[in-house]
Motif scaffolding. Structure first.
Motif, PDB file in Angstrom:
ATOM      1  N   TYR A   1      -9.809  -7.080   5.171  1.00 22.98           N
ATOM      2  CA  TYR A   1     -10.641  -8.017   4.405  1.00 22.98           C
ATOM      3  C   TYR A   1     -10.908  -7.466   3.003  1.00 22.98           C
ATOM      4  CZ  TYR A   1     -14.689 -10.881   3.144  1.00 22.98           C
ATOM      5  OH  TYR A   1     -15.570 -11.715   2.500  1.00 22.98           O
ATOM      6  N   CYS A   2     -11.285  -6.186   2.922  1.00 19.33           N
ATOM      7  CA  CYS A   2     -11.544  -5.569   1.616  1.00 19.33           C
ATOM      8  C   CYS A   2     -10.285  -5.575   0.751  1.00 19.33           C
ATOM      9  CB  CYS A   2     -12.037  -4.136   1.795  1.00 19.33           C
ATOM     10  SG  CYS A   2     -13.695  -3.994   2.501  1.00 19.33           S
ATOM     11  N   ASP A   3      -9.142  -5.305   1.363  1.00 13.58           N
ATOM     12  CA  ASP A   3      -7.896  -5.306   0.605  1.00 13.58           C
ATOM     13  C   ASP A   3      -7.620  -6.688   0.018  1.00 13.58           C
ATOM     14  OD1 ASP A   3      -5.243  -3.765   0.021  1.00 13.58           O
ATOM     15  OD2 ASP A   3      -4.615  -5.730   0.763  1.00 13.58           O
ATOM     16  N   ARG A   4      -7.830  -7.713   0.821  1.00 15.71           N
ATOM     17  CA  ARG A   4      -7.489  -9.065   0.372  1.00 15.71           C
ATOM     18  C   ARG A   4      -8.459  -9.608  -0.662  1.00 15.71           C
ATOM     19  NH1 ARG A   4      -5.931 -11.818   6.255  1.00 15.71           N
ATOM     20  NH2 ARG A   4      -3.723 -11.177   6.268  1.00 15.71           N
ATOM     21  N   VAL A   5      -9.759  -9.461  -0.417  1.00 21.54           N
ATOM     22  CA  VAL A   5     -10.717 -10.115  -1.313  1.00 21.54           C
ATOM     23  C   VAL A   5     -11.099  -9.248  -2.507  1.00 21.54           C
ATOM     24  CG1 VAL A   5     -11.670 -11.480   0.578  1.00 21.54           C
ATOM     25  CG2 VAL A   5     -12.834  -9.367  -0.128  1.00 21.54           C
ATOM     26  N   ALA A   6     -10.741  -7.953  -2.470  1.00 18.50           N
ATOM     27  CA  ALA A   6     -11.138  -7.074  -3.565  1.00 18.50           C
ATOM     28  C   ALA A   6      -9.953  -6.331  -4.167  1.00 18.50           C
ATOM     29  CB  ALA A   6     -12.197  -6.084  -3.081  1.00 18.50           C
ATOM     30  N   SER A   7      -9.244  -5.567  -3.359  1.00 19.97           N
ATOM     31  CA  SER A   7      -8.148  -4.781  -3.917  1.00 19.97           C
ATOM     32  C   SER A   7      -7.010  -5.661  -4.436  1.00 19.97           C
ATOM     33  CB  SER A   7      -7.627  -3.782  -2.882  1.00 19.97           C
ATOM     34  OG  SER A   7      -8.608  -2.791  -2.624  1.00 19.97           O
ATOM     35  N   ALA A   8      -6.784  -6.816  -3.819  1.00 19.84           N
ATOM     36  CA  ALA A   8      -5.754  -7.724  -4.340  1.00 19.84           C
ATOM     37  C   ALA A   8      -6.127  -8.225  -5.727  1.00 19.84           C
ATOM     38  CB  ALA A   8      -5.543  -8.905  -3.382  1.00 19.84           C
ATOM     39  N   VAL A   9      -7.413  -8.478  -5.942  1.00 19.24           N
ATOM     40  CA  VAL A   9      -7.884  -8.865  -7.273  1.00 19.24           C
ATOM     41  C   VAL A   9      -7.648  -7.703  -8.237  1.00 19.24           C
ATOM     42  CG1 VAL A   9      -9.792  -9.817  -8.600  1.00 19.24           C
ATOM     43  CG2 VAL A   9      -9.646 -10.261  -6.149  1.00 19.24           C
ATOM     44  N   GLY A  10      -7.899  -6.501  -7.750  1.00 18.72           N
ATOM     45  CA  GLY A  10      -7.641  -5.321  -8.563  1.00 18.72           C
ATOM     46  C   GLY A  10      -6.174  -5.177  -8.923  1.00 18.72           C
ATOM     47  N   ARG A  11      -5.282  -5.507  -7.991  1.00 14.63           N
ATOM     48  CA  ARG A  11      -3.846  -5.393  -8.279  1.00 14.63           C
ATOM     49  C   ARG A  11      -3.429  -6.346  -9.388  1.00 14.63           C
ATOM     50  NH1 ARG A  11      -3.843  -4.555  -2.593  1.00 14.63           N
ATOM     51  NH2 ARG A  11      -3.268  -6.695  -2.068  1.00 14.63           N
TER      52      ARG A  11
ATOM     53  N   HIS B   1      -6.653  -0.063  -5.022  1.00 17.52           N
ATOM     54  CA  HIS B   1      -6.949   0.251  -3.621  1.00 17.52           C
ATOM     55  C   HIS B   1      -8.354   0.837  -3.488  1.00 17.52           C
ATOM     56  CE1 HIS B   1      -6.104   1.727   0.505  1.00 17.52           C
ATOM     57  NE2 HIS B   1      -6.864   2.744   0.135  1.00 17.52           N
ATOM     58  N   HIS B   2      -8.629   1.876  -4.251  1.00 16.14           N
ATOM     59  CA  HIS B   2      -9.889   2.598  -4.059  1.00 16.14           C
ATOM     60  C   HIS B   2     -11.084   1.888  -4.685  1.00 16.14           C
ATOM     61  CE1 HIS B   2      -8.147   5.986  -2.041  1.00 16.14           C
ATOM     62  NE2 HIS B   2      -7.277   6.184  -3.010  1.00 16.14           N
ATOM     63  N   LEU B   3     -10.940   1.407  -5.900  1.00 11.75           N
ATOM     64  CA  LEU B   3     -12.090   0.769  -6.539  1.00 11.75           C
ATOM     65  C   LEU B   3     -12.419  -0.556  -5.860  1.00 11.75           C
ATOM     66  CD1 LEU B   3     -14.215   1.040  -8.692  1.00 11.75           C
ATOM     67  CD2 LEU B   3     -12.657  -0.042 -10.329  1.00 11.75           C
ATOM     68  N   GLY B   4     -11.400  -1.306  -5.457  1.00 10.62           N
ATOM     69  CA  GLY B   4     -11.658  -2.556  -4.751  1.00 10.62           C
ATOM     70  C   GLY B   4     -12.458  -2.328  -3.482  1.00 10.62           C
TER      71      GLY B   4
ATOM     72  N   ARG C   1     -18.291   6.279   2.920  1.00  7.72           N
ATOM     73  CA  ARG C   1     -16.920   5.814   2.722  1.00  7.72           C
ATOM     74  C   ARG C   1     -16.775   5.202   1.327  1.00  7.72           C
ATOM     75  NH1 ARG C   1     -12.535   3.827   6.189  1.00  7.72           N
ATOM     76  NH2 ARG C   1     -13.735   4.627   7.951  1.00  7.72           N
ATOM     77  N   ALA C   2     -17.753   4.399   0.910  1.00 12.54           N
ATOM     78  CA  ALA C   2     -17.714   3.810  -0.429  1.00 12.54           C
ATOM     79  C   ALA C   2     -17.720   4.901  -1.497  1.00 12.54           C
ATOM     80  CB  ALA C   2     -18.898   2.865  -0.626  1.00 12.54           C
ATOM     81  N   LYS C   3     -18.552   5.934  -1.310  1.00 13.92           N
ATOM     82  CA  LYS C   3     -18.628   7.027  -2.286  1.00 13.92           C
ATOM     83  C   LYS C   3     -17.284   7.742  -2.399  1.00 13.92           C
ATOM     84  CE  LYS C   3     -22.330   9.659  -2.415  1.00 13.92           C
ATOM     85  NZ  LYS C   3     -23.488  10.487  -1.966  1.00 13.92           N
ATOM     86  N   ARG C   4     -16.595   7.950  -1.288  1.00 14.84           N
ATOM     87  CA  ARG C   4     -15.283   8.617  -1.350  1.00 14.84           C
ATOM     88  C   ARG C   4     -14.281   7.760  -2.113  1.00 14.84           C
ATOM     89  NH1 ARG C   4     -16.688   9.853   4.023  1.00 14.84           N
ATOM     90  NH2 ARG C   4     -15.266   8.274   4.857  1.00 14.84           N
ATOM     91  N   HIS C   5     -14.339   6.445  -1.909  1.00 16.48           N
ATOM     92  CA  HIS C   5     -13.444   5.566  -2.674  1.00 16.48           C
ATOM     93  C   HIS C   5     -13.794   5.603  -4.161  1.00 16.48           C
ATOM     94  CE1 HIS C   5     -10.980   3.849   0.441  1.00 16.48           C
ATOM     95  NE2 HIS C   5     -12.009   3.430   1.144  1.00 16.48           N
ATOM     96  N   PHE C   6     -15.079   5.620  -4.494  1.00 16.21           N
ATOM     97  CA  PHE C   6     -15.475   5.742  -5.894  1.00 16.21           C
ATOM     98  C   PHE C   6     -14.909   7.035  -6.496  1.00 16.21           C
ATOM     99  CE2 PHE C   6     -19.249   2.790  -5.249  1.00 16.21           C
ATOM    100  CZ  PHE C   6     -18.851   1.867  -6.203  1.00 16.21           C
ATOM    101  N   GLU C   7     -15.020   8.130  -5.764  1.00 13.57           N
ATOM    102  CA  GLU C   7     -14.550   9.426  -6.269  1.00 13.57           C
ATOM    103  C   GLU C   7     -13.043   9.405  -6.502  1.00 13.57           C
ATOM    104  OE1 GLU C   7     -15.985  11.973  -3.216  1.00 13.57           O
ATOM    105  OE2 GLU C   7     -18.089  11.855  -3.894  1.00 13.57           O
ATOM    106  N   GLN C   8     -12.299   8.794  -5.580  1.00 12.65           N
ATOM    107  CA  GLN C   8     -10.849   8.737  -5.741  1.00 12.65           C
ATOM    108  C   GLN C   8     -10.460   7.801  -6.885  1.00 12.65           C
ATOM    109  OE1 GLN C   8     -10.577   8.102  -1.370  1.00 12.65           O
ATOM    110  NE2 GLN C   8      -8.846   9.491  -1.436  1.00 12.65           N
ATOM    111  N   ALA C   9     -11.196   6.708  -7.042  1.00 10.10           N
ATOM    112  CA  ALA C   9     -10.959   5.829  -8.187  1.00 10.10           C
ATOM    113  C   ALA C   9     -11.233   6.554  -9.492  1.00 10.10           C
ATOM    114  CB  ALA C   9     -11.838   4.576  -8.075  1.00 10.10           C
ATOM    115  N   ASP C  10     -12.286   7.365  -9.498  1.00 12.89           N
ATOM    116  CA  ASP C  10     -12.645   8.119 -10.696  1.00 12.89           C
ATOM    117  C   ASP C  10     -11.540   9.089 -11.076  1.00 12.89           C
ATOM    118  OD1 ASP C  10     -14.744   8.526 -12.652  1.00 12.89           O
ATOM    119  OD2 ASP C  10     -14.957  10.531 -11.800  1.00 12.89           O
ATOM    120  N   GLU C  11     -10.928   9.733 -10.088  1.00 13.97           N
ATOM    121  CA  GLU C  11      -9.831  10.660 -10.370  1.00 13.97           C
ATOM    122  C   GLU C  11      -8.657   9.940 -11.031  1.00 13.97           C
ATOM    123  OE1 GLU C  11      -9.654  14.025 -10.137  1.00 13.97           O
ATOM    124  OE2 GLU C  11     -11.816  13.786  -9.825  1.00 13.97           O
ATOM    125  N   VAL C  12      -8.360   8.734 -10.555  1.00 16.89           N
ATOM    126  CA  VAL C  12      -7.266   7.958 -11.155  1.00 16.89           C
ATOM    127  C   VAL C  12      -7.606   7.612 -12.602  1.00 16.89           C
ATOM    128  CG1 VAL C  12      -5.949   5.802 -11.050  1.00 16.89           C
ATOM    129  CG2 VAL C  12      -6.554   6.998  -8.934  1.00 16.89           C
TER     130      VAL C  12
END
Length: 278
Positions: free
Chosen positions: A124-134, A152-155, A212-223
């Motif tokens: 669900y997160c991939d479709r409604v958020a990360s797909a928008v990010g792509r 992937h991560h920020l979405g 889990r959200a914080k880890r995705h934020f951290e990985q997005a920040d690295e990118v």
């Protein structure tokens, strides 16, 4: 629901609207117009999924959007997508990402989502958020590999933050996005959204999801750190805004009753000044 989760998953909220508009207004004109087209598409399909019309009618309306996207990519753009043809060509936007967004919206239509398993929640997160990010990272001009990683991560980070922020609002709509495994681990066996929202053990469900959200934020920040400041200005503003929301949620806690959280005006201005202007 969706970007501001890479728009925001809750298009109706004033706070989410302000973060999206602030982030997009700093872009050059062609990029800004492309992003508002993406936003308009997301909002229209989101409105269908969230309407109180008959489920069969909503499914038919979403299928019509699929047909219209197919027609757009076949060179037969319907009237409501005619202006998208040049944007799709210029930025290389992918048909699959538009369709994924529709698929994500549709997940709420046959029946309201209630305590999905973790794999379904991630889809669900991939479709409604990360797909928008792509779609968005192509407009921002990011390199392919890092753009996909950021989407992937920020979405997911933004969408999980939305879920944690909107527990009570979603419960009022009959929806419960908290994962089944986490609920059972906390000893919560009900999937009734209102009952779950009132559970004393709810913080045991929410805190791991916040981690889990914080880890995705951290990985997005690295990118974003390894890419051009200009290319990541808009996603950086949304990242900082939503990280601030997550911190406010953690400071408030998840036990009922829960007061709504909102990033203050001065904090929003500071984010914009730091990442858009200075």
């Amino acid at each position: 629901m969706t970007l501001e989760a890479a728009a925001d998953a809750n298009y109706g909220s004033t706070a989410s609207g302000s973060s999206f508009y602030a982030a997009m207004r700093i872009l050059p004109r062609e990029q800004r117009e492309a992003m508002f087209q993406i936003y308009s598409f997301c909002r229209q399909v989101d409105d269908i999924a969230d309407s109180d019309g008959p489920r069969e009618a909503r499914l038919a309306a979403l299928q019509q959007w699929r047909d219209d996207i197919d027609a757009l990519y076949q060179g037969r753009a319907p009237a409501r997508l005619r202006d998208y043809a040049a944007t799709v060509k210029k930025f290389g936007l992918r048909r699959e990402d538009f369709l994924a967004i529709i698929d994500g919206m549709e997940m709420d239509v046959p029946a309201d989502i209630r305590a999905p398993d973790m794999a379904t929640l991630d889809l669900y997160c991939d479709r409604v958020a990360s797909a928008v990010g792509r779609l968005s990272v192509r407009v921002f001009g990011m390199p392919e590999e890092d753009g996909l990683l950021l989407a992937h991560h920020l979405g997911r980070a933004l969408q999980l933050t939305n879920i944690l922020r909107d527990i009570d609002e979603d419960a009022g709509l009959g929806r419960l996005y908290l994962p089944r495994e986490a609920l059972l681990h906390a000893g919560i066996t009900s999937d009734d959204p209102v009952k779950v929202a009132a559970e004393r053990a709810l913080p045991k469900v929410c805190l791991p999801l916040a981690d889990r959200a914080k880890r995705h934020f951290e990985q997005a920040d690295e990118v974003m750190k390894r890419n051009s400041r200009r290319a990541v200005r808009a996603p950086r503003i949304m990242e900082k805004y939503y990280r601030a929301i997550l911190e406010l949620l953690l400071a408030r806690g998840f036990a009922a009753p829960r007061e709504p959280v909102r990033v203050g005006k001065l904090a929003r201005i500071a984010i914009i000044l730091r990442y858009a202007i200075i």
